[in-house]
Design a protein around this motif. Structure first.
Motif, PDB file in Angstrom:
ATOM      1  N   CYS A 211      69.235  47.717  35.736  1.00  0.00           N
ATOM      2  CA  CYS A 211      70.559  47.337  35.255  1.00  0.00           C
ATOM      3  C   CYS A 211      70.472  46.083  34.387  1.00  0.00           C
ATOM      4  O   CYS A 211      69.882  45.071  34.790  1.00  0.00           O
ATOM      5  N   GLU A 213      72.900  44.231  33.689  1.00  0.00           N
ATOM      6  CA  GLU A 213      73.886  43.254  34.155  1.00  0.00           C
ATOM      7  C   GLU A 213      73.377  42.453  35.349  1.00  0.00           C
ATOM      8  O   GLU A 213      73.321  41.227  35.312  1.00  0.00           O
ATOM      9  N   CYS A 214      72.996  43.171  36.409  1.00  0.00           N
ATOM     10  CA  CYS A 214      72.596  42.483  37.647  1.00  0.00           C
ATOM     11  C   CYS A 214      71.088  42.482  37.880  1.00  0.00           C
ATOM     12  O   CYS A 214      70.600  41.774  38.762  1.00  0.00           O
ATOM     13  N   ARG A 238      73.710  50.050  32.738  1.00  0.00           N
ATOM     14  CA  ARG A 238      74.192  49.352  33.922  1.00  0.00           C
ATOM     15  C   ARG A 238      74.246  50.288  35.120  1.00  0.00           C
ATOM     16  O   ARG A 238      74.446  51.498  34.965  1.00  0.00           O
ATOM     17  N   SER A 241      77.753  50.223  40.123  1.00  0.00           N
ATOM     18  CA  SER A 241      78.595  49.116  40.556  1.00  0.00           C
ATOM     19  C   SER A 241      79.013  48.238  39.374  1.00  0.00           C
ATOM     20  O   SER A 241      80.191  47.882  39.234  1.00  0.00           O
ATOM     21  N   CYS A 242      78.073  47.917  38.512  1.00  0.00           N
ATOM     22  CA  CYS A 242      78.388  47.078  37.350  1.00  0.00           C
ATOM     23  C   CYS A 242      79.251  47.831  36.342  1.00  0.00           C
ATOM     24  O   CYS A 242      80.092  47.235  35.659  1.00  0.00           O
ATOM     25  N   GLN A 245      82.737  47.623  37.714  1.00  0.00           N
ATOM     26  CA  GLN A 245      83.267  46.273  37.505  1.00  0.00           C
ATOM     27  C   GLN A 245      83.673  46.073  36.053  1.00  0.00           C
ATOM     28  O   GLN A 245      84.713  45.476  35.754  1.00  0.00           O
ATOM     29  N   ARG A 246      82.847  46.573  35.149  1.00  0.00           N
ATOM     30  CA  ARG A 246      83.139  46.443  33.714  1.00  0.00           C
ATOM     31  C   ARG A 246      84.405  47.220  33.352  1.00  0.00           C
ATOM     32  O   ARG A 246      85.220  46.759  32.557  1.00  0.00           O
TER      33      ARG A 246
END
Length: 256
Positions: A211, A213-214, A238, A241-242, A245-246
């Motif tokens: 990912c 993002e994280c 991503r 989960s990300c 969230q996005r």
């Protein structure tokens, strides 16, 4: 595709890549299926696609059956759909391109093996080919150690561009002096996604992606791969989960 009722062989993969060479970036799935069918479609004939070495390869199948096999090539990461233009076009993936380049260089070498090396031959068919493939082909000629190829190389050299002429000169020198070590030509195609002689059809499974993002690893399932590839999307950047969230952030911005 889990319920497919057909089998695709390695020869089928190479033939479909060969047919795709004449339309890549210019036409889509339907035109490739027509080339493989051996169609007399007016547009196909006007573009000279009936000259493809793979024209009519699947002559005995229906267009729907051929299209299923073209889609299999997309799902198995040999071809891809480019939707960044007015219409979806087929393009090579890196993996498909590696296999195709290797295949083309081998086909050229096999053709030369059947020729009488002493008979003058029109070598203009080699000009304006993909240069990395041509240089790989020249490496393969050098690796044969067979000096009987020198007359063909001498006929070819004056017709091509400077860099190719220079490479041909190195191959001639290599064959004349009988060097035993492999000749490596700058610019020759180097495969990163397939190894010559190794199977090119592999079982499909989930892929592990990172990912953006994280930084966590996540599973990209076969079902998701199918969805992304048939829609011409790049692999997800991503994790789920990300992504969620996005999406929530976007929805929040819309309500501000």
């Amino acid at each position: 595709m889990a319920d497919q009722a057909f089998t695709v062989t390695e020869d089928d993969v190479r033939a479909m890549l060969l047919a795709a060479d004449s339309i890549a970036g210019q036409a889509g799935r339907n035109m490739l299926a027509k080339v493989l069918k051996g169609s007399r479609d007016k547009k196909l004939l006007a573009l000279g696609l009936d000259n493809s070495p793979a024209y009519g390869y699947f002559r005995m199948l229906t267009l729907d059956q051929i299209t299923e096999r073209v889609d299999w090539m997309i799902l198995n990461d040999f071809l891809a759909i480019d939707r960044n233009r007015d219409m979806p076009l087929l393009v090579f993936t890196d993996r498909g391109w590696d296999i195709h380049i290797e295949n083309m260089s081998e086909l050229l070498l096999k053709q030369w093996e059947t020729w009488d090396k002493t008979v003058p031959t029109d070598m203009t068919y080699l000009k304006d080919r993909n240069r990395s493939m041509i240089l790989l082909f020249l490496e393969k000629v050098a690796h044969t150690g067979d000096a009987r190829y020198i007359p063909l190389l001498q006929q070819w050299a004056p017709l091509d561009y400077r860099k190719v002429r220079e490479a041909i000169g190195k191959v001639i020198d290599h064959l004349e002096k009988g060097h035993s070590e492999p000749l490596m030509l700058e610019g020759a195609h180097r495969s990163f996604y397939c190894t010559p002689g190794e199977p090119i059809i592999e079982p499909r499974g989930s892929e592990r992606l990172k990912c953006w993002e994280c930084g966590k690893r996540f599973e990209w399932t076969v079902e998701e791969q199918d969805k992304f590839r048939m829609r011409g999307w790049n692999p997800p950047k991503r994790c789920e989960s990300c992504r969620e969230q996005r999406q929530k952030q976007r929805e929040a911005w819309l309500w501000e």
